[in-house]
Write a protein that holds these residues in place. Structure first.
Motif, PDB file in Angstrom:
ATOM      1  N   PHE A   1      -4.458   3.560  20.046  1.00  0.00           N
ATOM      2  CA  PHE A   1      -3.637   4.269  20.485  1.00  0.00           C
ATOM      3  C   PHE A   1      -2.388   4.652  19.600  1.00  0.00           C
ATOM      4  O   PHE A   1      -1.645   5.585  19.600  1.00  0.00           O
ATOM      5  CB  PHE A   1      -3.166   3.847  21.903  1.00  0.00           C
ATOM      6  CG  PHE A   1      -4.189   4.232  23.028  1.00  0.00           C
ATOM      7  CD1 PHE A   1      -5.521   4.601  22.952  1.00  0.00           C
ATOM      8  CD2 PHE A   1      -4.047   3.811  24.458  1.00  0.00           C
ATOM      9  CE1 PHE A   1      -6.368   4.925  23.817  1.00  0.00           C
ATOM     10  CE2 PHE A   1      -4.808   4.242  25.347  1.00  0.00           C
ATOM     11  CZ  PHE A   1      -5.746   4.634  24.989  1.00  0.00           C
ATOM     12  N   ASP A   2      -1.993   3.577  19.001  1.00  0.00           N
ATOM     13  CA  ASP A   2      -1.072   3.753  17.872  1.00  0.00           C
ATOM     14  C   ASP A   2      -1.317   4.686  16.844  1.00  0.00           C
ATOM     15  O   ASP A   2      -0.637   5.418  16.631  1.00  0.00           O
ATOM     16  CB  ASP A   2      -0.525   2.263  17.264  1.00  0.00           C
ATOM     17  CG  ASP A   2       0.328   1.472  18.195  1.00  0.00           C
ATOM     18  OD1 ASP A   2       0.812   1.936  19.396  1.00  0.00           O
ATOM     19  OD2 ASP A   2       0.297   0.261  18.083  1.00  0.00           O
ATOM     20  N   MET A   3      -2.686   4.678  16.653  1.00  0.00           N
ATOM     21  CA  MET A   3      -3.182   5.684  15.628  1.00  0.00           C
ATOM     22  C   MET A   3      -2.936   7.006  16.027  1.00  0.00           C
ATOM     23  O   MET A   3      -2.682   7.957  15.357  1.00  0.00           O
ATOM     24  CB  MET A   3      -4.681   5.449  15.062  1.00  0.00           C
ATOM     25  CG  MET A   3      -4.934   4.085  14.387  1.00  0.00           C
ATOM     26  SD  MET A   3      -6.835   3.894  14.274  1.00  0.00           S
ATOM     27  CE  MET A   3      -6.955   2.157  14.037  1.00  0.00           C
TER      28      MET A   3
ATOM     29  N   ALA B   1      -7.150  13.993  11.336  1.00  0.00           N
ATOM     30  CA  ALA B   1      -6.807  12.648  11.225  1.00  0.00           C
ATOM     31  C   ALA B   1      -8.188  11.796  11.234  1.00  0.00           C
ATOM     32  O   ALA B   1      -8.460  11.367  12.279  1.00  0.00           O
ATOM     33  CB  ALA B   1      -6.069  12.487  12.686  1.00  0.00           C
ATOM     34  N   ARG B   2      -8.443  11.596  10.225  1.00  0.00           N
ATOM     35  CA  ARG B   2      -9.854  10.862   9.950  1.00  0.00           C
ATOM     36  C   ARG B   2     -10.056   9.669  10.480  1.00  0.00           C
ATOM     37  O   ARG B   2     -11.266   9.522  11.127  1.00  0.00           O
ATOM     38  CB  ARG B   2     -10.010  10.568   8.427  1.00  0.00           C
ATOM     39  CG  ARG B   2     -11.305   9.900   8.018  1.00  0.00           C
ATOM     40  CD  ARG B   2     -11.484   9.852   6.556  1.00  0.00           C
ATOM     41  NE  ARG B   2     -11.758  11.330   5.929  1.00  0.00           N
ATOM     42  CZ  ARG B   2     -11.918  11.572   4.760  1.00  0.00           C
ATOM     43  NH1 ARG B   2     -11.662  10.740   3.762  1.00  0.00           N
ATOM     44  NH2 ARG B   2     -11.943  12.734   4.335  1.00  0.00           N
ATOM     45  N   GLU B   3      -9.162   8.820  10.702  1.00  0.00           N
ATOM     46  CA  GLU B   3      -9.166   7.294  11.363  1.00  0.00           C
ATOM     47  C   GLU B   3      -9.346   7.264  12.871  1.00  0.00           C
ATOM     48  O   GLU B   3      -9.985   6.697  13.298  1.00  0.00           O
ATOM     49  CB  GLU B   3      -7.878   6.676  10.995  1.00  0.00           C
ATOM     50  CG  GLU B   3      -6.543   7.114  11.846  1.00  0.00           C
ATOM     51  CD  GLU B   3      -5.791   8.183  11.152  1.00  0.00           C
ATOM     52  OE1 GLU B   3      -4.864   8.714  11.476  1.00  0.00           O
ATOM     53  OE2 GLU B   3      -6.675   8.752  10.022  1.00  0.00           O
TER      54      GLU B   3
ATOM     55  N   THR C   1     -10.223  -2.778   8.480  1.00  0.00           N
ATOM     56  CA  THR C   1      -9.563  -4.017   9.291  1.00  0.00           C
ATOM     57  C   THR C   1      -9.918  -3.773  10.630  1.00  0.00           C
ATOM     58  O   THR C   1     -10.599  -4.491  11.378  1.00  0.00           O
ATOM     59  CB  THR C   1      -8.240  -4.447   8.961  1.00  0.00           C
ATOM     60  OG1 THR C   1      -7.901  -4.550   7.524  1.00  0.00           O
ATOM     61  CG2 THR C   1      -7.963  -5.753   9.589  1.00  0.00           C
ATOM     62  N   PHE C   2      -9.681  -2.494  11.167  1.00  0.00           N
ATOM     63  CA  PHE C   2     -10.082  -2.335  12.600  1.00  0.00           C
ATOM     64  C   PHE C   2     -11.395  -2.284  12.878  1.00  0.00           C
ATOM     65  O   PHE C   2     -11.696  -2.965  13.872  1.00  0.00           O
ATOM     66  CB  PHE C   2      -9.278  -0.859  12.868  1.00  0.00           C
ATOM     67  CG  PHE C   2      -9.311  -0.528  14.341  1.00  0.00           C
ATOM     68  CD1 PHE C   2      -8.593  -0.948  15.202  1.00  0.00           C
ATOM     69  CD2 PHE C   2     -10.301   0.550  14.835  1.00  0.00           C
ATOM     70  CE1 PHE C   2      -8.623  -0.668  16.709  1.00  0.00           C
ATOM     71  CE2 PHE C   2     -10.178   0.903  15.971  1.00  0.00           C
ATOM     72  CZ  PHE C   2      -9.540   0.416  17.120  1.00  0.00           C
TER      73      PHE C   2
END
Length: 343
Positions: free
Chosen positions: A138-140, A106-108, A328-329
């Motif tokens: 946390f949603d990620m 999960a790269r992000e 964006t984050f």
């Protein structure tokens, strides 16, 4: 023949009889042991955070949720990059780890590790205490398959080597540097002319001792606890180039098997453990350079001007990986950090 009225009278008791075994099964479905993976043992602040968490959960649930810590990433044969995948597969029940290790899955989630994104603890704290940002992060984590509980700190990563003092990017040229399995860290080292070598920490130690690898990057707490100076590492640069979070999380399939009351207990235990773990990291950070120097290791702390040079040198890999994470984050993080520079 049983009349309709009789059937209606029987419905309540029958429903209760059916519901009771299901409720009992849900309670009985709790495992006798929940396996938690940590890369390092409790001798390190990271591992200590995991130990505190497990103890708090055990105490507060009266042993109903028994978390056992498996250090050395032993549940995945020492390969910490497989932890998130193993959690999805049911091999690991509780995560207490650095998302940079899971970036292949999960790269992000590794977004906080961008080079010099949060250059000091003032910036780091401002980001971590921004509820809107952390809710988005946390949603990620949830999309990646786990319920996030709390965030600790792995510590700023510094570089050491066996060849020469590193005071400017040119000093990195030709050095073979051990990095964790993150392509981004590899890009950062390559941008400065070093030769990144990806390997687990278990493999890195003998490689450093034999001279097959010249350098490594880790928090100085790791340098001290693992006695890296005995592996031929003579020079340290405290450049604070990356500081990952320590994420306490539970895979979705485990999280949903617990009652809401137990979920609340576990979440609060993780938050309490994370606060204690951060305190340990900060205490060590304040004294680590002096303690390393006392071992006969040459320690260089860059000047503000030197820090700007490092940041400029890593601008290209920063831009490339910002685009691959959540641009964006990342921009929102940059805004929060910028506000701390003005204060």
């Amino acid at each position: 023949m049983i009349k309709r009225r009789s059937l209606i009278r029987l419905a309540g008791p029958l429903a209760a009889a059916v519901a009771l075994p299901r409720y009992a099964f849900a309670q009985g479905a709790y495992k006798s042991e929940y396996k938690m993976s940590t890369v390092v043992p409790p001798a390190f602040a990271w591992g200590k955070g995991g130990e505190i968490f497990a103890n708090l959960v055990r105490e507060r649930t009266g042993g109903r949720i028994n978390i056992k810590q498996y250090p050395g990433a032993s549940l995945v044969q020492g390969d910490q990059t497989r932890e998130l995948t193993a959690a999805r597969q049911g091999v690991i029940d509780v995560l207490c780890g650095a998302p940079i290790n899971w970036s292949g899955t999960a790269r992000e989630l590794a977004v906080f590790t961008l080079p010099f994104l949060m250059p000091d603890h003032k910036a780091w704290d401002a980001v971590m205490n921004n509820s809107a940002l952390m809710n988005e992060y946390f949603d990620m984590v949830r999309k990646a398959g786990a319920e996030p509980l709390a965030v600790g700190e792995t510590g700023y990563r510094q570089i050491s080597n066996s060849k020469r003092p590193i005071t400017r990017p040119e000093d990195m040229k030709g050095l073979k540097v051990r990095v964790v399995g993150s392509p981004m860290y590899g890009d950062i080292m390559s941008a400065m002319g070093a030769n990144p070598t990806f390997m687990s920490w278990a493999d890195a130690q003998p490689a450093l001792a034999s001279g097959a690898v010249d350098a490594q990057e880790n928090p100085l707490e790791v340098f001290l606890a693992a006695k890296i100076h005995t592996l031929g590492q003579k020079y340290v640069t405290k450049w604070n180039y990356s500081n990952d979070i320590l994420l306490f999380a539970v895979p979705n399939q485990i999280w949903t098997s617990w009652t809401p009351a137990d979920q609340k207990i576990v979440r609060e235990a993780a938050q309490d453990a994370a606060r204690q773990q951060v305190q340990l990291v900060r205490k060590l950070f304040d004294e680590d350079a002096q303690r390393v120097a006392a071992l006969g290791v040459e320690v260089h702390v860059p000047t503000p001007g030197e820090m700007k040079t490092w940041q400029t040198e890593t601008r290209r890999p920063y831009a490339r990986w910002k685009a691959q994470f959540q641009p964006t984050f990342v921009s929102k993080i940059e805004e929060v950090v910028a506000s701390t520079r003005k204060a």
